[in-house]
Scaffold this motif. Structure first.
Motif, mmCIF file in Angstrom:
data_model
loop_
_atom_site.group_PDB
_atom_site.id
_atom_site.type_symbol
_atom_site.label_atom_id
_atom_site.label_comp_id
_atom_site.label_asym_id
_atom_site.label_seq_id
_atom_site.Cartn_x
_atom_site.Cartn_y
_atom_site.Cartn_z
ATOM 1 N N THR A 186 -18.024 -30.137 3.495
ATOM 2 C CA THR A 186 -16.811 -29.356 3.276
ATOM 3 C C THR A 186 -16.674 -28.383 4.438
ATOM 4 O OG1 THR A 186 -17.185 -29.532 0.922
ATOM 5 C CG2 THR A 186 -15.615 -27.876 1.634
ATOM 6 N N ALA A 246 -10.139 -29.221 2.850
ATOM 7 C CA ALA A 246 -9.183 -28.452 2.034
ATOM 8 C C ALA A 246 -8.683 -27.188 2.744
ATOM 9 C CB ALA A 246 -9.827 -28.067 0.696
ATOM 10 N N VAL A 284 -1.596 -31.987 -6.062
ATOM 11 C CA VAL A 284 -1.366 -33.028 -5.052
ATOM 12 C C VAL A 284 -2.402 -32.919 -3.940
ATOM 13 C CG1 VAL A 284 0.403 -34.252 -3.739
ATOM 14 C CG2 VAL A 284 1.077 -32.386 -5.241
HETATM 15 C C1 PLP Z 1 -13.603 -27.497 -0.929
HETATM 16 C C2 PLP Z 1 -12.462 -27.823 -1.818
HETATM 17 N N1 PLP Z 1 -11.997 -29.065 -1.820
HETATM 18 C C3 PLP Z 1 -10.968 -29.418 -2.584
HETATM 19 C C4 PLP Z 1 -10.360 -28.506 -3.398
HETATM 20 C C5 PLP Z 1 -9.295 -29.117 -4.169
HETATM 21 O O1 PLP Z 1 -8.322 -28.534 -4.659
HETATM 22 P P1 PLP Z 1 -7.307 -29.378 -5.579
HETATM 23 O O2 PLP Z 1 -8.125 -30.111 -6.604
HETATM 24 O O3 PLP Z 1 -6.476 -28.303 -6.162
HETATM 25 O O4 PLP Z 1 -6.590 -30.299 -4.637
HETATM 26 C C6 PLP Z 1 -10.808 -27.191 -3.449
HETATM 27 C C7 PLP Z 1 -10.196 -26.206 -4.353
HETATM 28 O O5 PLP Z 1 -10.781 -25.248 -4.799
HETATM 29 C C8 PLP Z 1 -11.891 -26.849 -2.643
HETATM 30 O O6 PLP Z 1 -12.380 -25.613 -2.623
#
Ligand code: PLP
Length: 231
Positions: free
Chosen positions: A26, A59, A100
């Motif tokens: 991430t 993200a 989305v």
């Molecule tokens: C690292 C990361 N990935 C993905 C998301 C995904 O967000 P969503 O499920 O709202 O698309 C988040 C949200 O907190 C996040 O922190």
């Protein structure tokens, strides 16, 4: 994680073995806000055997300081590598309520994902809003800039309270209040402030606060000073 709360990619590479199928990175990371520069990701990718899948969760991509130092993963997908890139409209575009997001990968991987993806999982309104967002760079840029300005100020305010704060390339800050986090959290809740203790992420002494509008941040700092012993 290393001591700066960055992914320790060297350690991760050493842990890969025959059992490893998929590796998640991430970048920037939640809840630390930490960032992995392009060279570090590329070095890591070279060490990962070709049959493993690397997922890049991007993200918070829109908040980074230097896009020239960022591996989006798109070149790697074009080159046919086993890379999946995840993007969301929940962050800089402010559409979290519409649920989305999307994945990008080479066709063989997308075909596998399609077999497990529930049908009709994104509403038509969500799709329309997402497409409109992609056409509105102005909103995205304003949102990212506002976040940058307010985050810098909030960082300074937390540091002025003598607290350790992790430098962040996202829309939140991880800080260490130096007191019992569960108790502090309860006191903040009673004052009308909802932030996130990070015990559930394996960081028991930390709290993550999302950067808000200036008045939100001022409210938070005022209440934090009120409930933090000796501040
Ligand atoms: C690292 C990361 N990935 C993905 C998301 C995904 O967000 P969503 O499920 O709202 O698309 C988040 C949200 O907190 C996040 O922190």
């Amino acid at each position: 994680m290393d001591e700066d709360l960055c992914f320790d990619l060297e350690a991760m590479a050493r842990r890969i073995d025959g059992q490893t199928k998929i590796i998640f990175i991430t970048n920037p990371n939640n809840p630390t806000g930490t960032f992995l520069p392009a060279a570090a990701i590329r070095r890591f990718m070279q060490k990962v055997p070709k049959d493993k899948i690397i997922v890049l969760d991007n993200a918070y991509q829109e908040y980074i300081d230097n896009p020239d130092d960022y591996v989006t993963g798109l070149d790697e997908i074009q080159a046919g590598k086993n890379v999946i890139v995840l993007r969301t409209f929940s962050k800089v575009y402010g559409l979290a309520g519409l649920r989305v997001g999307y994945a990008m990968a080479k066709p063989e991987i997308i075909s596998l994902l399609n077999r497990v993806k529930p049908p009709f999982n994104v509403t038509r309104i969500g799709q329309r809003a997402a497409l409109a967002s992609l056409e509105n760079d102005n909103y995205k840029n304003r949102s990212a800039l506002l976040n940058r300005t307010n985050k810098a100020k909030l960082l300074g305010q937390l540091q002025n309270l003598g607290l350790r704060v992790i430098p962040s390339q996202t829309n939140f800050l991880l800080f260490f209040p130096g007191v019992n986090v569960a108790e502090l959290n309860l006191r903040l809740l009673k004052e009308g402030v909802i932030i996130r203790p990070t015990a559930g992420f394996g960081i028991p002494d930390g709290m993550r606060v999302t950067v808000g509008l200036e008045e939100d941040n001022e409210f938070f700092i005022k209440k934090l000073k009120k409930v933090l012993p000796g501040k």
